[in-house]
Design a protein around this motif. Structure first.
Motif, PDB file in Angstrom:
ATOM      1  N   ILE A  50       0.814  -1.213   0.000  1.00 54.76           N
ATOM      2  CA  ILE A  50       0.000   0.000   0.000  1.00 54.76           C
ATOM      3  C   ILE A  50       0.850   1.266   0.000  1.00 54.76           C
ATOM      4  N   GLU A  51       2.015   1.237   0.617  1.00 52.50           N
ATOM      5  CA  GLU A  51       2.876   2.423   0.640  1.00 52.50           C
ATOM      6  C   GLU A  51       3.370   2.771  -0.764  1.00 52.50           C
ATOM      7  N   LYS A  52       3.777   1.749  -1.511  1.00 52.77           N
ATOM      8  CA  LYS A  52       4.243   1.967  -2.894  1.00 52.77           C
ATOM      9  C   LYS A  52       3.087   2.439  -3.767  1.00 52.77           C
ATOM     10  N   GLU A  53       1.918   1.862  -3.570  1.00 53.13           N
ATOM     11  CA  GLU A  53       0.725   2.264  -4.317  1.00 53.13           C
ATOM     12  C   GLU A  53       0.394   3.734  -4.030  1.00 53.13           C
ATOM     13  N   ALA A  54       0.486   4.132  -2.762  1.00 57.25           N
ATOM     14  CA  ALA A  54       0.224   5.525  -2.379  1.00 57.25           C
ATOM     15  C   ALA A  54       1.221   6.453  -3.068  1.00 57.25           C
ATOM     16  N   GLU A  55       2.465   6.042  -3.141  1.00 55.76           N
ATOM     17  CA  GLU A  55       3.501   6.846  -3.788  1.00 55.76           C
ATOM     18  C   GLU A  55       3.212   7.016  -5.284  1.00 55.76           C
ATOM     19  N   ILE A  56       2.837   5.926  -5.941  1.00 50.78           N
ATOM     20  CA  ILE A  56       2.527   5.970  -7.377  1.00 50.78           C
ATOM     21  C   ILE A  56       1.337   6.892  -7.637  1.00 50.78           C
ATOM     22  N   GLU A  76       3.237  14.027   1.785  1.00 51.70           N
ATOM     23  CA  GLU A  76       3.024  13.447   3.116  1.00 51.70           C
ATOM     24  C   GLU A  76       1.524  13.293   3.419  1.00 51.70           C
ATOM     25  N   ILE A  77       0.768  14.361   3.168  1.00 51.99           N
ATOM     26  CA  ILE A  77      -0.672  14.332   3.452  1.00 51.99           C
ATOM     27  C   ILE A  77      -1.369  13.339   2.536  1.00 51.99           C
ATOM     28  N   PHE A  78      -1.104  13.438   1.238  1.00 58.42           N
ATOM     29  CA  PHE A  78      -1.761  12.562   0.267  1.00 58.42           C
ATOM     30  C   PHE A  78      -1.546  11.092   0.622  1.00 58.42           C
ATOM     31  N   LYS A  79      -0.296  10.718   0.823  1.00 59.08           N
ATOM     32  CA  LYS A  79       0.019   9.311   1.109  1.00 59.08           C
ATOM     33  C   LYS A  79      -0.639   8.839   2.398  1.00 59.08           C
ATOM     34  N   ALA A  80      -0.627   9.673   3.429  1.00 60.66           N
ATOM     35  CA  ALA A  80      -1.246   9.291   4.705  1.00 60.66           C
ATOM     36  C   ALA A  80      -2.744   9.052   4.529  1.00 60.66           C
TER      37      ALA A  80
END
Length: 115
Positions: A7-13, A102-106
């Motif tokens: 999910i972290e990588k997906e959030a980054e993409i 930071e906000i978007f990914k969180a």
């Protein structure tokens, strides 16, 4: 939901993709972001604890996605709304304490971990 790369990588993409999409539509979305930011100020949401505003963004995102008839699991649609809420919060807060990324990914991670 299952994310093959995590999910972290997906959030980054999706963060990168959303920033590009928003940057290509500045003229179309600027007034909406200003209005959303003004609403955040009027509601005094800018003074809420950071963790609280992130949770509100998750809720607002799901409500917005549903209101336009999109699937709550549609990563593109969800990302679009998270991007708008993130930009409006940054504008309303008017400081650099938290970056768009930071906000978007969180919010993205919180949103999809609840699904």
């Amino acid at each position: 939901m299952i994310f093959p790369f995590g999910i972290e990588k997906e959030a980054e993409i999706y963060c990168i993709s959303t920033k590009i999409a928003l940057s290509k539509q500045v003229d179309e979305i600027e007034s909406e972001i200003i209005e959303m930011a003004d609403n955040l100020v009027a509601m005094d949401a800018v003074n809420l604890p950071y963790s609280t505003i992130l949770q509100f963004m998750v809720t607002w995102t799901e409500q917005a996605v549903k209101s336009v008839g999109w699937n709550v699991f549609d990563e593109d649609g969800v990302s679009w709304w998270i991007g708008l809420f993130t930009k409006s919060y940054i504008r309303a807060k008017n400081d650099n304490s938290h970056s768009f990324d930071e906000i978007f990914k969180a919010v993205f991670i919180k949103y999809f971990k609840n699904k």
